[in-house]
Scaffold this active site. Structure first.
Site, PDB file in Angstrom:
ATOM      1  N   CYS A  55    -104.744 -94.953   1.305  1.00  0.00           N
ATOM      2  CA  CYS A  55    -103.623 -94.944   2.230  1.00  0.00           C
ATOM      3  C   CYS A  55    -102.348 -94.553   1.500  1.00  0.00           C
ATOM      4  O   CYS A  55    -102.285 -94.603   0.272  1.00  0.00           O
ATOM      5  CB  CYS A  55    -103.454 -96.329   2.815  1.00  0.00           C
ATOM      6  SG  CYS A  55    -103.032 -97.500   1.527  1.00  0.00           S
ATOM      7  N   TYR A 196    -117.427 -94.082   7.333  1.00  0.00           N
ATOM      8  CA  TYR A 196    -116.770 -95.217   6.677  1.00  0.00           C
ATOM      9  C   TYR A 196    -117.388 -96.536   7.136  1.00  0.00           C
ATOM     10  O   TYR A 196    -117.251 -96.925   8.295  1.00  0.00           O
ATOM     11  CB  TYR A 196    -115.285 -95.171   7.012  1.00  0.00           C
ATOM     12  CG  TYR A 196    -114.392 -96.102   6.214  1.00  0.00           C
ATOM     13  CD1 TYR A 196    -114.764 -96.584   4.967  1.00  0.00           C
ATOM     14  CD2 TYR A 196    -113.143 -96.475   6.702  1.00  0.00           C
ATOM     15  CE1 TYR A 196    -113.932 -97.407   4.230  1.00  0.00           C
ATOM     16  CE2 TYR A 196    -112.296 -97.296   5.978  1.00  0.00           C
ATOM     17  CZ  TYR A 196    -112.699 -97.762   4.742  1.00  0.00           C
ATOM     18  OH  TYR A 196    -111.865 -98.580   4.020  1.00  0.00           O
ATOM     19  N   HIS A 199    -114.981-102.038   3.358  1.00  0.00           N
ATOM     20  CA  HIS A 199    -113.681-102.716   3.332  1.00  0.00           C
ATOM     21  C   HIS A 199    -113.381-103.552   4.570  1.00  0.00           C
ATOM     22  O   HIS A 199    -112.224-103.903   4.799  1.00  0.00           O
ATOM     23  CB  HIS A 199    -112.544-101.682   3.172  1.00  0.00           C
ATOM     24  CG  HIS A 199    -112.509-101.058   1.804  1.00  0.00           C
ATOM     25  ND1 HIS A 199    -112.117 -99.764   1.584  1.00  0.00           N
ATOM     26  CD2 HIS A 199    -112.821-101.574   0.598  1.00  0.00           C
ATOM     27  CE1 HIS A 199    -112.181 -99.500   0.285  1.00  0.00           C
ATOM     28  NE2 HIS A 199    -112.605-100.580  -0.329  1.00  0.00           N
ATOM     29  N   ASP A 291    -111.300-104.925  -3.380  1.00  0.00           N
ATOM     30  CA  ASP A 291    -111.560-103.676  -4.095  1.00  0.00           C
ATOM     31  C   ASP A 291    -110.324-103.234  -4.878  1.00  0.00           C
ATOM     32  O   ASP A 291    -110.443-102.685  -5.969  1.00  0.00           O
ATOM     33  CB  ASP A 291    -111.935-102.596  -3.065  1.00  0.00           C
ATOM     34  CG  ASP A 291    -112.911-101.598  -3.631  1.00  0.00           C
ATOM     35  OD1 ASP A 291    -113.663-101.947  -4.571  1.00  0.00           O
ATOM     36  OD2 ASP A 291    -112.945-100.461  -3.137  1.00  0.00           O
TER      37      ASP A 291
END
Ligand code: ADP
Ligand code: SF4
Length: 716
Positions: A55, A196, A199, A291
């Site tokens: 991001c 994806y 996370h 992470d």
């Protein structure tokens, strides 16, 4: 002070940076493995350096800035450059966060710009397609979020929004939307398309995890059922990409929740079953905060023990991260069979030219990530990404800053930089690279200022890299000379500097003024009050009981509580906020700080302020009711606000009449001396000073950076 005249006859190379001036050395063969190309399905990565999706707070809003940021990294040698998560559908809207969007064809040009700019530098472009599902509260689109179960949305905020359980029609819709996003990604020119499932940030992850999936149909229960959606979407993506792009799967290898969540056993089953399906596996750990752990709570290669062994279950290449900044660790990851591609988000932010520098054996030139997560805070504050180590991050397009290049000096003016903290160091090294003749004067015997002092506090050792990197640059520059001693205004006016930057920092206040008290609080001199500066200088409070008043809310209060608790003091931390080090939610470490302090038996007293001190303790006040209570203590530590240490700057301004005779043309305060802030802000200020020196200055009449404004849609 020891600042002598600048030695005559020194050869100044205007505007040629030390890096570009130096002949690239050949790298040691030890690192050759990192520069082998890797086949990923239908595409080939030129080496093993892989910038995983991350991001950046720019996304769909700051399109050109985003594209240029990625382009600079491609120029820096990364083989693959990915976007952050791109919301595939308006029902996957993660507002207020600013990510990429691929809702319909209107989004293609913005995404194509990123891919084009990445291609211009010979890298592959990847896009991370994300269906946020119950992670997106849909505050913009207002439609009901969807997930595997009827559950409140799982976001970083506690929006009063629930996700509704998807039925089979919804699953069919999602698969169709995902296919459309793949089609648009190919049209935008992407070489690699992500599915994806990591996370805890996307619907596929939620289906995989027992924590969120209580279904009794074909998509719940057994691991095979929970991975059904993942299988279907990978198959759809492969079919839709039909060899035009590689298909990557990003997946959480352990949710760190035991049997409550995704376990290593689950993932072994997933890879056992789907191992050969995608063209690439991207292994991540837990939720995003697991992470991208800060250096205070995790070391380089922290993920290794969770990822090790999984590569053996698939013939497909594997990428993973670990805040890798050491080339030796990267080599070990590849040679010991943990990873095929060295993944990086933060190390690529701190140094977009990391691969090139390793390739050329320029290890001293690497700006190592310090693991502070200020970059992450950009996303959490919905503002363009910034970085403590790399002040050009996010400014590549807006201001035209480049991490490795800076334009030549405008004149042969000499510059004095006073103060060798983050701001002064950055200003001096950037000015030196521009070719200016610079003297960097520092009062103490070592450089680094607050970066060096804070690095001595628990968990902050990596902060010293802010100083070390810059000191090494300065030492190699022929244009910058160091001087040791406290500089006075008389001395400055005696020497022939055209420009002076005052980077003398700031001091913590001892009067309690901050957010809660905007005027000094009543203090009883019988109770010792210390500041973070005192503690960093090695002064410890006497007595056993210490009250910390934390009205700063970033890391300092929590770090000092840890320091004092470890030194055997009984610590109470009083804060007007609801939790300790409240702002560190933006760096994703608040929960870890609170846990650590509780484990150290620090008494955390939220929603109260210290209102006054007395000989035997402090008076605390409830921020809601104003009710007061005594808290016994032998000493107090105030972590509230700072004041610029700008006496020298003020004196020079007052003596402006003498500037002409001294040949002095400008005096600027830089960094904390101008306005106290984060280390990242001080480094940025140092850079800004160096970039703007001798440029026209209209004192803010025009916006000094580029920006894009929303296009107006006049269609009816
Ligand atoms: P910043 O974060 O803005 O860089 P710091 O507080 O980290 O500020 O650093 C300021 C540095 O300036 C410290 O290392 C301090 O020793 C030095 N300094 C302060 N006053 C003077 C002075 N008059 N002459 C030389 N160095 C000074
Ligand atoms: Fe690393 Fe901090 Fe820069 Fe992020 S902001 S890349 S954690 S140095």
């Amino acid at each position: 002070m020891g600042v002598g005249p600048i030695p005559a006859g020194r050869r100044i190379v205007p505007g040629v940076s030390a890096q570009t001036a130096r002949e690239p050395t050949k790298r040691s063969s030890r690192y050759d493995v990192l520069f082998e190309s890797v086949q990923i399905g239908p595409v080939r990565a030129r080496n093993r350096f892989f910038q995983v999706p991350h991001c950046n707070g720019m996304g769909y809003r700051d399109v050109s800035a985003h594209a240029e940021m990625r382009a600079v990294k491609a120029e820096g040698g990364w083989a693959v450059i990915c976007t952050e998560q791109a919301e595939i559908h308006y029902s996957s809207d993660i507002t207020p966060f600013i990510e990429a969007r691929i809702w319909d064809d209107k989004d293609i040009p913005a995404l194509a710009l990123v891919a084009d700019r990445v291609h211009e530098h010979g890298a592959l472009a990847g896009i991370e397609l994300a269906y946020n599902g119950m992670n997106g509260p849909n505050l913009y689109s207002r439609v009901a979020p969807m997930g595997p179960a009827h559950l409140p949305v799982a976001t970083f905020t506690t929006d009063p929004v629930q996700a509704r359980r998807m039925d089979l029609d919804d699953i069919a819709d999602l698969r169709r939307w995902h296919r459309a996003a793949v089609r648009r990604s190919i049209e935008a020119g992407y070489d690699l398309v992500y599915v994806y499932a990591g996370h805890a940030l996307g619907g596929i992850h939620h289906f995989l995890s027992r924590r969120y999936n209580d279904r009794t149909d074909a998509y719940g229960g057994s691991a095979e059922n929970r991975m059904r959606l993942l299988r279907e979407i990978i198959e759809d993506t492969l079919e839709e990409a039909s060899g035009h792009a590689a298909v990557a799967c990003r997946i959480t290898v352990d949710e760190l929740l035991g049997d409550e969540g995704i376990t290593r056993g689950d993932i072994e089953e997933v890879i056992g079953s789907l191992g050969e399906l995608p063209d690439l596996w991207d292994f991540v750990l837990g939720a995003w905060e697991d992470d991208s752990v800060t250096a205070r709570f995790g070391d380089e290669a922290e993920q290794e023990r969770y990822v090790r062994g999984l590569k053996a279950l698939t013939a497909k290449p594997v990428v993973g991260v670990g805040r890798f900044t050491s080339a030796d660790t990267m080599v070990r990851m590849v040679k010991s069979g943990v990873l095929d591609l060295v993944g990086a988000a933060r190390p690529s932010i701190a140094d977009p030219f990391l691969p090139r520098k390793i390739e050329e054996g320029r290890f001293d030139d690497i700006r190592e990530c310090i693991g502070c997560n200020i970059c992450v805070a950009g996303d959490f504050t919905m503002s363009p990404i910034r970085c403590t180590q790399n002040p050009t991050m996010g400014e590549e397009w807006r201001r035209g800053w480049h991490p490795e290049r800076i334009r030549p000096r405008a004149t042969e003016a000499k510059v004095l930089v006073v103060g060798g903290g983050p701001a002064g160091l950055e200003a001096a090294q950037a000015l030196g690279h521009r070719g200016y003749e610079v003297i960097l004067a520092e009062a103490s015997h070592s450089l680094g200022g607050r970066a060096a002092s804070e690095a001595r506090l628990p968990g902050l050792a990596s902060y010293v890299r802010v100083a070390d990197y810059r000191e090494a640059q300065i030492d190699r520059l022929r244009t910058v000379e160091r001087a040791q001693g406290t500089v006075t205004a008389d001395e400055i006016l005696d020497y022939d500097f055209e420009h002076v930057a005052i980077a003398t920092g700031a001091r913590w206040r001892a009067d309690g003024v901050g957010r809660f008290h905007t005027h000094p609080m009543p203090l009883d001199p019988a109770l010792p009050v210390l500041t973070p500066d005192d503690l960093m200088a090695g002064r410890m409070p006497e007595g056993e009981r210490v009250v910390i008043f934390d009205d700063d809310h970033y890391y300092m209060g929590g770090v000092l509580a840890e320091l004092l608790a470890r030194a055997g003091r009984r610590v109470a931390l009083v804060t007007p906020a609801h939790a300790v080090s409240n702002w560190t939610t933006a760096t994703m470490e608040q929960h870890r700080i609170q846990r650590r302090l509780l484990e150290l038996d620090v008494d955390i007293i939220p929603a109260r302020a210290v209102a006054a001190t007395a000989a035997d303790g402090v008076l605390t006040r409830c921020v809601f009711t104003d009710r007061e209570r005594n808290l016994p203590a032998d000493a107090a530590v105030f972590v509230t606000a700072r004041l610029p240490a700008d006496a020298l700057y003020r004196e020079l301004l007052e003596r402006r009449a003498e500037w002409g005779d001294a040949g002095l043309r400008s005096v600027e305060a830089v960094g904390d001396c101008w306005c106290p802030g984060t280390i990242a802000a001080a480094v940025w200020e140092g850079r800004r000073y160096a970039e703007e020196l001798e440029e026209p200055n209209d004192r803010g009449d025009t916006v000094p950076f580029r920006r894009e404004v929303t296009g107006i849609d006049r269609s009816k």
